[in-house]
Design a protein around this motif. Structure first.
Motif, PDB file in Angstrom:
ATOM      1  N   ASP A  65      11.558   9.793  -7.288  1.00 45.49           N
ATOM      2  CA  ASP A  65      12.734   8.945  -7.428  1.00 45.49           C
ATOM      3  C   ASP A  65      12.303   7.510  -7.128  1.00 45.49           C
ATOM      4  O   ASP A  65      12.232   7.095  -5.968  1.00 45.49           O
ATOM      5  CB  ASP A  65      13.836   9.396  -6.472  1.00 45.49           C
ATOM      6  CG  ASP A  65      15.113   8.592  -6.640  1.00 45.49           C
ATOM      7  OD1 ASP A  65      16.085   8.849  -5.890  1.00 45.49           O
ATOM      8  OD2 ASP A  65      15.180   7.691  -7.514  1.00 45.49           O
ATOM      9  N   GLY A  66      12.002   6.794  -8.183  1.00 46.52           N
ATOM     10  CA  GLY A  66      11.563   5.409  -7.994  1.00 46.52           C
ATOM     11  C   GLY A  66      10.260   5.336  -7.234  1.00 46.52           C
ATOM     12  O   GLY A  66       9.264   5.937  -7.625  1.00 46.52           O
ATOM     13  N   ARG A  67      10.264   4.618  -6.132  1.00 52.68           N
ATOM     14  CA  ARG A  67       9.029   4.465  -5.338  1.00 52.68           C
ATOM     15  C   ARG A  67       8.754   5.675  -4.443  1.00 52.68           C
ATOM     16  O   ARG A  67       7.710   5.735  -3.790  1.00 52.68           O
ATOM     17  CB  ARG A  67       9.156   3.220  -4.453  1.00 52.68           C
ATOM     18  CG  ARG A  67       9.264   1.916  -5.226  1.00 52.68           C
ATOM     19  CD  ARG A  67       9.255   0.705  -4.285  1.00 52.68           C
ATOM     20  NE  ARG A  67      10.386   0.681  -3.382  1.00 52.68           N
ATOM     21  CZ  ARG A  67      10.294   0.847  -2.068  1.00 52.68           C
ATOM     22  NH1 ARG A  67       9.117   1.054  -1.491  1.00 52.68           N
ATOM     23  NH2 ARG A  67      11.387   0.801  -1.312  1.00 52.68           N
ATOM     24  N   PHE A  68       9.666   6.606  -4.401  1.00 55.20           N
ATOM     25  CA  PHE A  68       9.568   7.747  -3.485  1.00 55.20           C
ATOM     26  C   PHE A  68       9.235   9.025  -4.249  1.00 55.20           C
ATOM     27  O   PHE A  68       9.877   9.346  -5.243  1.00 55.20           O
ATOM     28  CB  PHE A  68      10.878   7.926  -2.718  1.00 55.20           C
ATOM     29  CG  PHE A  68      11.286   6.714  -1.928  1.00 55.20           C
ATOM     30  CD1 PHE A  68      12.093   5.739  -2.487  1.00 55.20           C
ATOM     31  CD2 PHE A  68      10.834   6.540  -0.628  1.00 55.20           C
ATOM     32  CE1 PHE A  68      12.465   4.606  -1.761  1.00 55.20           C
ATOM     33  CE2 PHE A  68      11.204   5.410   0.099  1.00 55.20           C
ATOM     34  CZ  PHE A  68      12.010   4.454  -0.466  1.00 55.20           C
ATOM     35  N   HIS A  78       5.644  10.293  -0.274  1.00 52.97           N
ATOM     36  CA  HIS A  78       4.822   9.153  -0.634  1.00 52.97           C
ATOM     37  C   HIS A  78       5.730   7.982  -1.003  1.00 52.97           C
ATOM     38  O   HIS A  78       6.683   8.172  -1.793  1.00 52.97           O
ATOM     39  CB  HIS A  78       3.912   9.484  -1.822  1.00 52.97           C
ATOM     40  CG  HIS A  78       2.861  10.497  -1.493  1.00 52.97           C
ATOM     41  ND1 HIS A  78       1.602  10.475  -2.075  1.00 52.97           N
ATOM     42  CD2 HIS A  78       2.859  11.547  -0.642  1.00 52.97           C
ATOM     43  CE1 HIS A  78       0.885  11.475  -1.609  1.00 52.97           C
ATOM     44  NE2 HIS A  78       1.624  12.146  -0.730  1.00 52.97           N
ATOM     45  N   ILE A  79       5.423   6.825  -0.469  1.00 49.58           N
ATOM     46  CA  ILE A  79       6.173   5.618  -0.801  1.00 49.58           C
ATOM     47  C   ILE A  79       5.181   4.615  -1.382  1.00 49.58           C
ATOM     48  O   ILE A  79       4.229   4.205  -0.697  1.00 49.58           O
ATOM     49  CB  ILE A  79       6.855   5.015   0.451  1.00 49.58           C
ATOM     50  CG1 ILE A  79       7.707   6.068   1.156  1.00 49.58           C
ATOM     51  CG2 ILE A  79       7.721   3.825   0.050  1.00 49.58           C
ATOM     52  CD1 ILE A  79       8.288   5.597   2.499  1.00 49.58           C
ATOM     53  N   ARG A 116       0.832  -1.195   0.000  1.00 47.71           N
ATOM     54  CA  ARG A 116       0.000   0.000   0.000  1.00 47.71           C
ATOM     55  C   ARG A 116       0.875   1.257   0.000  1.00 47.71           C
ATOM     56  O   ARG A 116       2.090   1.194   0.066  1.00 47.71           O
ATOM     57  CB  ARG A 116      -0.926  -0.007   1.221  1.00 47.71           C
ATOM     58  CG  ARG A 116      -1.758  -1.263   1.376  1.00 47.71           C
ATOM     59  CD  ARG A 116      -2.770  -1.426   0.248  1.00 47.71           C
ATOM     60  NE  ARG A 116      -3.811  -0.418   0.281  1.00 47.71           N
ATOM     61  CZ  ARG A 116      -4.967  -0.582   0.917  1.00 47.71           C
ATOM     62  NH1 ARG A 116      -5.231  -1.678   1.597  1.00 47.71           N
ATOM     63  NH2 ARG A 116      -5.878   0.373   0.872  1.00 47.71           N
ATOM     64  N   ILE A 117       0.215   2.402  -0.076  1.00 51.91           N
ATOM     65  CA  ILE A 117       0.932   3.663  -0.068  1.00 51.91           C
ATOM     66  C   ILE A 117       1.192   4.134   1.363  1.00 51.91           C
ATOM     67  O   ILE A 117       0.337   4.004   2.233  1.00 51.91           O
ATOM     68  CB  ILE A 117       0.156   4.744  -0.853  1.00 51.91           C
ATOM     69  CG1 ILE A 117       0.964   6.041  -0.943  1.00 51.91           C
ATOM     70  CG2 ILE A 117      -1.200   5.011  -0.200  1.00 51.91           C
ATOM     71  CD1 ILE A 117       0.350   7.067  -1.886  1.00 51.91           C
ATOM     72  N   SER A 118       2.408   4.649   1.589  1.00 50.04           N
ATOM     73  CA  SER A 118       2.742   5.315   2.854  1.00 50.04           C
ATOM     74  C   SER A 118       2.840   6.807   2.570  1.00 50.04           C
ATOM     75  O   SER A 118       3.481   7.211   1.603  1.00 50.04           O
ATOM     76  CB  SER A 118       4.083   4.824   3.408  1.00 50.04           C
ATOM     77  OG  SER A 118       4.034   3.467   3.761  1.00 50.04           O
ATOM     78  N   ILE A 119       2.206   7.602   3.401  1.00 60.03           N
ATOM     79  CA  ILE A 119       2.270   9.059   3.260  1.00 60.03           C
ATOM     80  C   ILE A 119       2.754   9.649   4.571  1.00 60.03           C
ATOM     81  O   ILE A 119       2.097   9.505   5.606  1.00 60.03           O
ATOM     82  CB  ILE A 119       0.895   9.655   2.887  1.00 60.03           C
ATOM     83  CG1 ILE A 119       0.419   9.065   1.555  1.00 60.03           C
ATOM     84  CG2 ILE A 119       1.006  11.184   2.781  1.00 60.03           C
ATOM     85  CD1 ILE A 119      -0.968   9.519   1.149  1.00 60.03           C
ATOM     86  N   LEU A 120       3.910  10.278   4.507  1.00 61.71           N
ATOM     87  CA  LEU A 120       4.487  10.913   5.690  1.00 61.71           C
ATOM     88  C   LEU A 120       4.439  12.419   5.488  1.00 61.71           C
ATOM     89  O   LEU A 120       4.791  12.927   4.424  1.00 61.71           O
ATOM     90  CB  LEU A 120       5.926  10.447   5.909  1.00 61.71           C
ATOM     91  CG  LEU A 120       6.102   8.960   6.231  1.00 61.71           C
ATOM     92  CD1 LEU A 120       6.316   8.141   4.969  1.00 61.71           C
ATOM     93  CD2 LEU A 120       7.250   8.758   7.209  1.00 61.71           C
ATOM     94  N   ASN A 121       3.998  13.110   6.510  1.00 64.79           N
ATOM     95  CA  ASN A 121       3.750  14.543   6.388  1.00 64.79           C
ATOM     96  C   ASN A 121       4.735  15.381   7.194  1.00 64.79           C
ATOM     97  O   ASN A 121       5.280  14.927   8.209  1.00 64.79           O
ATOM     98  CB  ASN A 121       2.332  14.872   6.850  1.00 64.79           C
ATOM     99  CG  ASN A 121       1.295  14.258   5.937  1.00 64.79           C
ATOM    100  OD1 ASN A 121       1.285  14.496   4.735  1.00 64.79           O
ATOM    101  ND2 ASN A 121       0.404  13.455   6.515  1.00 64.79           N
ATOM    102  N   CYS A 122       4.928  16.610   6.725  1.00 64.70           N
ATOM    103  CA  CYS A 122       5.856  17.531   7.364  1.00 64.70           C
ATOM    104  C   CYS A 122       5.350  18.947   7.143  1.00 64.70           C
ATOM    105  O   CYS A 122       4.922  19.291   6.029  1.00 64.70           O
ATOM    106  CB  CYS A 122       7.239  17.343   6.752  1.00 64.70           C
ATOM    107  SG  CYS A 122       8.514  18.416   7.404  1.00 64.70           S
TER     108      CYS A 122
END
Lengths: 114, 113
Positions: free
Chosen positions: B59-62, B76-77, B17-23
């Motif tokens: 960059d790729g999955r990122f 997003h990963i 699944r998708i990972s979403i990290l926020n800042c």
């Protein structure tokens, strides 16, 4: 991998004793940094160096001193360790000036002050 | 005063699944942002960056997205993999002298197989 070595990797000491952490680089990079990492604070800059014998304070410099007598070595000294200085310390290096350059970090030194 | 903030200390995501990290950041003068990844007992390593003149960098999955008006960026990963389990820090250069990096407090990502 950037050639950065930190020593010691782990140290337990008592309150009031002096402690020196060493950062050694083989990259001949000009800029070197000491950060500490604490829960809830991320990484915070302690001191940095922009050349041999050229150092300056970061945001959490109280209780710490540094020295850089050679390009490859950057020493962090706690003159009289306190429990609040229990932390993980990271050295970092950088070659270029400017905002787009990344830092390369060492593996960290875990210090426990009892 | 934290200039770079990561309000989620942890995130768990299923593999694939998708990972979403926020800042979020407070200083509108920041013109460059970086994400670092940290495994236990290792130093942080650079992952991806973005200039403020862009709104996306991949960059790729990122992929990092930047919303300057909201002073917000996200990583997003896709797809997430168990090896992505780590602490992720966002950072921004600032300050005088040797261009310090201001770091957020980090988000621990756990990718569940």
């Amino acid at each position: 991998d950037a050639g950065i070595t930190q020593s010691p990797r782990h140290k337990v000491t008592e309150t009031g004793t002096p402690v020196t952490l060493r950062c050694h680089q083989t990259e001949n990079h000009r800029y070197m940094y000491w950060y500490r990492q604490d829960p809830g604070h991320g990484l915070r800059l302690i001191h940095y160096s922009y050349g041999v014998k050229d150092t300056d304070k970061g945001e959490v410099s109280d209780g710490y001193s540094v020295s850089r007598s050679k390009t490859e070595d950057f020493l962090l000294t706690l003159e009289s360790a306190t429990s609040s200085q229990t932390s993980v310390y990271f050295c970092a290096i950088r070659n270029n000036w400017g905002n787009t350059g990344e830092l390369f970090f060492g593996e960290g030194s875990r210090l426990t002050v009892l | 005063d934290q200039q770079v903030k990561q309000n989620s200390p942890s995130l768990s995501v299923q593999e694939g699944r998708i990972s979403i990290l926020n800042c979020d950041y407070t200083n509108s003068m920041f013109d460059y942002f970086l994400w670092y990844k940290k495994y236990p007992a290792e130093g942080p390593t650079f992952l991806i960056s973005i200039s403020s003149i862009k709104d996306k960098n991949e960059d790729g999955r990122f992929t990092v997205f930047l919303n300057k008006s909201a002073k917000h960026l996200s990583l997003h990963i896709v797809p997430s993999q168990p090896g992505d389990s780590a602490v992720y820090f966002c950072a921004a250069p600032g300050g005088t002298g040797a261009n310090n990096l201001f770091f957020g407090t980090g988000t621990r990502l756990t990718v569940i197989p």
